[in-house]
Design a protein around this motif. Structure first.
Motif, PDB file in Angstrom:
ATOM      1  N   LYS A  92       0.834  -1.209   0.000  1.00 22.72           N
ATOM      2  CA  LYS A  92       0.000   0.000   0.000  1.00 22.72           C
ATOM      3  C   LYS A  92       0.866   1.255   0.000  1.00 22.72           C
ATOM      4  CE  LYS A  92      -3.877  -2.191   2.378  1.00 22.72           C
ATOM      5  NZ  LYS A  92      -4.665  -2.243   3.614  1.00 22.72           N
TER       6      LYS A  92
ATOM      7  N   VAL B 102       2.233   1.740  -3.474  1.00 22.13           N
ATOM      8  CA  VAL B 102       1.205   2.265  -4.373  1.00 22.13           C
ATOM      9  C   VAL B 102       1.060   3.768  -4.178  1.00 22.13           C
ATOM     10  CG1 VAL B 102      -1.275   2.244  -4.856  1.00 22.13           C
ATOM     11  CG2 VAL B 102      -0.034   0.097  -4.641  1.00 22.13           C
ATOM     12  N   SER B 103       1.099   4.205  -2.930  1.00 23.60           N
ATOM     13  CA  SER B 103       1.019   5.634  -2.643  1.00 23.60           C
ATOM     14  C   SER B 103       2.203   6.383  -3.254  1.00 23.60           C
ATOM     15  CB  SER B 103       0.973   5.857  -1.127  1.00 23.60           C
ATOM     16  OG  SER B 103       1.027   7.231  -0.831  1.00 23.60           O
TER      17      SER B 103
ATOM     18  N   GLN C 123       3.958   5.415  -5.828  1.00 20.90           N
ATOM     19  CA  GLN C 123       3.786   5.393  -7.279  1.00 20.90           C
ATOM     20  C   GLN C 123       2.802   6.469  -7.732  1.00 20.90           C
ATOM     21  OE1 GLN C 123       2.763   1.268  -8.070  1.00 20.90           O
ATOM     22  NE2 GLN C 123       4.674   1.043  -9.187  1.00 20.90           N
ATOM     23  N   ARG C 124       1.733   6.649  -6.986  1.00 24.03           N
ATOM     24  CA  ARG C 124       0.753   7.679  -7.344  1.00 24.03           C
ATOM     25  C   ARG C 124       1.383   9.062  -7.310  1.00 24.03           C
ATOM     26  NH1 ARG C 124      -4.022   5.042  -3.932  1.00 24.03           N
ATOM     27  NH2 ARG C 124      -4.825   3.661  -5.525  1.00 24.03           N
ATOM     28  N   ARG C 125       2.190   9.315  -6.260  1.00 25.91           N
ATOM     29  CA  ARG C 125       2.842  10.618  -6.169  1.00 25.91           C
ATOM     30  C   ARG C 125       3.821  10.830  -7.322  1.00 25.91           C
ATOM     31  NH1 ARG C 125       5.231  10.997  -0.456  1.00 25.91           N
ATOM     32  NH2 ARG C 125       4.539   8.883  -0.174  1.00 25.91           N
TER      33      ARG C 125
ATOM     34  N   ALA D  38       3.670   9.412 -10.282  1.00 24.85           N
ATOM     35  CA  ALA D  38       2.889   9.611 -11.507  1.00 24.85           C
ATOM     36  C   ALA D  38       2.343  11.029 -11.569  1.00 24.85           C
ATOM     37  CB  ALA D  38       1.760   8.592 -11.578  1.00 24.85           C
ATOM     38  N   ASN D  39       1.869  11.552 -10.433  1.00 23.65           N
ATOM     39  CA  ASN D  39       1.359  12.908 -10.382  1.00 23.65           C
ATOM     40  C   ASN D  39       2.469  13.909 -10.715  1.00 23.65           C
ATOM     41  OD1 ASN D  39      -0.553  14.988  -9.868  1.00 23.65           O
ATOM     42  ND2 ASN D  39       0.331  15.255  -7.834  1.00 23.65           N
TER      43      ASN D  39
ATOM     44  N   ASN E  54       3.216  13.785 -14.378  1.00 18.64           N
ATOM     45  CA  ASN E  54       2.157  14.444 -15.131  1.00 18.64           C
ATOM     46  C   ASN E  54       2.326  15.964 -15.070  1.00 18.64           C
ATOM     47  OD1 ASN E  54      -0.229  14.538 -16.684  1.00 18.64           O
ATOM     48  ND2 ASN E  54      -1.436  14.937 -14.845  1.00 18.64           N
TER      49      ASN E  54
END
Length: 115
Positions: A57, A60-61, A63-65, A67-68, A71
């Motif tokens: 978990k 995943v957090s 990875q999200r950061r 990716a953000n 972007n």
């Protein structure tokens, strides 16, 4: 027409109340709610593997950061024609922070699989 049971032989096991409590605790630790399934698994396989997914978990957090951030960097590059060096360093740090724990987690999972 009644459907035949796949498992047609019952086994009865007598336990003390304290033993039953330990069985229930271990079932909860393993994430199994069906006592028959738990006892069958333990009797046939010898152990139940329970993996703590909290590190996953966290990854995943991360990875999200990442990716953000990527972007936002892509939007900035497309809008203004480039990235600032400090932005690039921040992205590199985020990726380093991600790959260290990921490598550790994969090593732990590999050790479990080889048991």
């Amino acid at each position: 027409m009644t459907k035949k049971r796949v498992r047609s032989v019952p086994i009865y096991v007598w336990v003390r109340p304290d033993e039953l409590e330990v069985i229930r605790e271990r079932m909860a630790e393993a994430g199994i709610r069906n006592m028959s399934a738990y006892i069958r698994k333990m009797a046939l396989g010898g152990y139940v593997l329970h993996i703590d997914l909290e590190p996953v978990k966290e990854l995943v957090s991360l990875q999200r950061r990442c990716a953000n951030n990527l972007n936002q960097a892509a939007i900035h590059a497309n809008s203004y024609g480039g990235l600032y060096p400090d932005e690039l360093k921040r992205l590199q740090k985020d990726y380093a922070d991600l790959w260290g724990p990921l490598s550790d987690l994969l090593a732990q999972l590999s050790a479990i699989v080889t048991m």
